[in-house]
Design an enzyme around this catalytic site. Structure first.
Site, PDB file in Angstrom:
ATOM      1  N   ALA A 120      10.104  12.116  25.985  1.00  0.00           N
ATOM      2  CA  ALA A 120      10.780  11.118  25.171  1.00  0.00           C
ATOM      3  C   ALA A 120      10.870  11.591  23.731  1.00  0.00           C
ATOM      4  CB  ALA A 120      10.036   9.783  25.269  1.00  0.00           C
ATOM      5  N   SER A 121      11.356  10.717  22.852  1.00  0.00           N
ATOM      6  CA  SER A 121      11.637  11.114  21.474  1.00  0.00           C
ATOM      7  C   SER A 121      10.383  11.403  20.661  1.00  0.00           C
ATOM      8  CB  SER A 121      12.462  10.026  20.782  1.00  0.00           C
ATOM      9  OG  SER A 121      11.814   8.778  20.901  1.00  0.00           O
ATOM     10  N   GLN A 124       5.714  13.564  25.080  1.00  0.00           N
ATOM     11  CA  GLN A 124       6.001  13.824  26.481  1.00  0.00           C
ATOM     12  C   GLN A 124       4.690  13.787  27.261  1.00  0.00           C
ATOM     13  OE1 GLN A 124       8.008  17.667  26.132  1.00  0.00           O
ATOM     14  NE2 GLN A 124       6.337  18.676  27.211  1.00  0.00           N
ATOM     15  N   VAL A 125       4.797  13.573  28.577  1.00  0.00           N
ATOM     16  CA  VAL A 125       3.592  13.386  29.390  1.00  0.00           C
ATOM     17  C   VAL A 125       3.478  14.482  30.457  1.00  0.00           C
ATOM     18  CG1 VAL A 125       3.395  10.914  29.022  1.00  0.00           C
ATOM     19  CG2 VAL A 125       4.844  11.743  30.859  1.00  0.00           C
ATOM     20  N   LYS A 139      -0.571  12.308  27.388  1.00  0.00           N
ATOM     21  CA  LYS A 139       0.596  12.070  26.540  1.00  0.00           C
ATOM     22  C   LYS A 139       0.404  12.837  25.236  1.00  0.00           C
ATOM     23  CE  LYS A 139       3.340   8.152  24.790  1.00  0.00           C
ATOM     24  NZ  LYS A 139       3.411   6.668  24.751  1.00  0.00           N
ATOM     25  N   ASP A 274       8.986  -3.448  26.170  1.00  0.00           N
ATOM     26  CA  ASP A 274       9.984  -2.529  26.731  1.00  0.00           C
ATOM     27  C   ASP A 274       9.806  -2.421  28.247  1.00  0.00           C
ATOM     28  OD1 ASP A 274      12.087  -0.752  26.712  1.00  0.00           O
ATOM     29  OD2 ASP A 274      10.854   1.000  26.250  1.00  0.00           O
TER      30      ASP A 274
END
Length: 544
Positions: A120-121, A124-125, A139, A274
């Site tokens: 993601a922005s 990352q995982v 993460k 979210d």
């Protein structure tokens, strides 16, 4: 909200200024490529944000939640922004982890997958195994993301006036305020210790819910830039084919998902902001909520007002909904109560005689936020996040089971809650107290009436009236009276000057007494002013 304080170390140096100039050139090239001089459409701004990279993607995702500020078309388009971005190189991942732990990667993890599970922005995982054999998800924050985001927002902040090219926003949108809010939100997400605390609090709130879980945090290996949590190998909730194949009842999942989300909002005041399909898994018959970086918080007062809003929607109570909007929001300008009441009435009328189970609560919340924005009523961040969350969860529920309606479940939940909290003894005491107070007040009425009559006879009675929402009609009446008075004065001057002109009063101008000439001039000026005022008033009405 106070102005944001951004990092200045590199940005203020010559190298930092060079970096800013280079980034600004990149932005200008992308803007020119998309021909922004011919206007910005919702689709165009989404494409521009995607080209500008991870930081702007994140900002765009946050912006999509601000339907109380941006036009609905822009918010809807920004929700389509890609959630996946280009992954970091594995060497960068290793460097971040080893810097945080101060030791080699291999001394902390028995195994660490080089391929990311998602990117993601901000982070990352990766899947990994600790030295004690536990499977975890790690993460990792992107290196320099805080400085990069601060730089980009600073550049946008300086160019905020250019963004008013966006059609439909006009001067009503304070882009700098939006950037400040986005920076605040981003900083919360960039501190993984906050996300770890969120997960602990969420787990605590849902301990008694057998069908709900979330990843356990490994606090020993968690830092501000690396988050280590339990690996949940579940089925993504949007994968309905796999869920059916494994014997799950989609309608039951939808009902339980809606019930738990309502509990998060109405009971806990701490909800997943979210809840898109990628953040909800089904594992061993449980709903697993993951990625708890963005959580919404409602105060006890806001929770009570939200309950009142739901009841007002259910009963079509216009006055109650108007009161909730005013109580929830902050408004510095004067409120036109009559117009606000009419707008709420029109909103409810759009739903006509629609049954409660047919309503779309997310759509109605969005309409209410737009209405509040029209009346310059600013809503707290928790409420705008809730609106986005409800819209998102409704789309998930529709995919699982179209017949599941969140507002019906919400109404039942609130009704059950009232019954569970029912205390007959306390109710009897409260009713007894109210009856005593009412009886006491009733006994005093004859005496009060007698005093009122005595004061009336003596001419001492005063009546105070407040005409709420009548400012515009009163202003119109005031203008009419002013024009009438001007007209009377003008007529009096003309008549008086005519009488003076028949006398031999001196001094004279062109054979006419000077006082008469002065009266004619003043009357001419007043009549001209009156004619101009009437003419300009008509033009103003036609423009409306």
């Amino acid at each position: 909200m106070p102005r944001m304080q951004r990092p200045q170390s590199k940005g203020e140096s010559s190298g930092g200024r060079g970096s800013n100039r280079h980034r600004l050139r990149e932005i200008m090239v992308i803007l020119a490529k998309n021909d922004v001089t011919r206007g910005i459409t919702p689709e165009k701004i989404r494409k521009i944000i995607e080209e500008l990279g991870p930081t702007f993607v994140k900002l765009g995702q946050v912006l999509s939640m601000r339907q109380d500020i941006l036009p609905a078309a822009y918010c809807a388009e920004l929700r389509k922004l890609q959630t996946e971005v280009s992954p970091m190189d594995f060497s960068e991942v290793v460097q971040v982890v080893e810097t945080e732990y101060g030791q080699p990667l291999g001394e902390v993890f028995a195994h660490f997958d080089a391929a990311p599970l998602g990117s993601a922005s901000i982070a990352q995982v990766h899947r990994a195994v600790l030295m004690d054999g536990r499977e975890v998800v790690v993460k990792i924050q992107r290196p320099g993301i805080r400085e990069t985001m601060a730089r980009d927002i600073a550049l946008l902040d300086r160019a905020a006036t250019l963004l008013k090219l966006a059609g439909g926003t006009g001067n009503a949108v304070d882009f700098r305020m939006i950037f400040d809010e986005m920076w605040f939100t981003a900083q919360q997400e960039m501190d993984f210790l906050i996300e770890a605390h969120n997960a602990d609090e969420f787990r605590e709130h849902n301990l008694d819910i057998a069908y709900v879980t979330c990843p356990k945090i490994d606090h020993k290996h968690t830092t501000a830039r690396v988050l280590v949590m339990e690996y949940i190998d579940g089925i993504e909730i949007a994968d309905t084919h796999t869920l059916k194949a494994q014997g799950y009842d989609l309608e039951e999942i939808a009902e339980k998902l809606a019930e738990n989300y309502i509990k998060q909002v109405v009971d806990d005041g701490f909800f997943h902001a979210d809840p898109h399909p990628g953040n909800i898994r089904i594992q061993d018959g449980k709903i697993a909520w993951i990625d708890l970086g963005m959580m919404g918080v409602l105060s006890n007062r806001d929770k009570d007002l939200f309950r009142q809003a739901v009841e007002a929607i259910a009963t079509r109570d216009i006055e109650e909904m108007k009161s909730v909007l005013l109580a929830l929001g902050v408004h510095s300008a004067k409120i036109n109560h009559a117009r606000l009441y009419a707008d709420v009435d029109d909103l409810f009328a759009n739903y006509g005689t629609m049954d409660l189970s047919e309503m779309n609560i997310g759509e109605m919340m969005e309409a209410l936020l737009n209405l509040a924005n029209t009346h310059q009523i600013s809503m707290p961040k928790g409420v705008t996040m809730l609106s986005r969350g409800v819209i998102t969860i409704e789309s998930v529920l529709t995919r699982l089971s179209p017949s599941t309606n969140i507002i019906r479940i919400m109404a039942n939940h609130m009704k059950t809650e009232r019954l569970e909290n029912l205390d007959p003894e306390a109710m009897l005491k409260a009713l007894g107290k109210e009856a005593y107070q009412a009886g006491k007040s009733t006994l005093g009425i004859p005496g009060q009436l007698f005093d009122l009559l005595k004061m009336t006879v003596k001419g001492q009675t005063k009546v105070n009236l407040e005409l709420t929402g009548s400012e515009e009609p009163l202003a119109t009446i005031d203008q009419m009276i002013n024009k009438l008075v001007t007209c009377i004065i003008t007529a009096a001057l003309l008549i008086g000057s005519s009488f003076i002109s028949t006398t031999d009063m001196t001094p004279k101008v062109l054979g006419i007494p000077a006082l008469g000439v002065l009266g004619y001039l003043v009357a001419l000026f007043l009549s001209g002013t009156l004619i101009y005022s009437i003419h300009s008033g008509k033009k103003h009405r036609y423009k409306k």
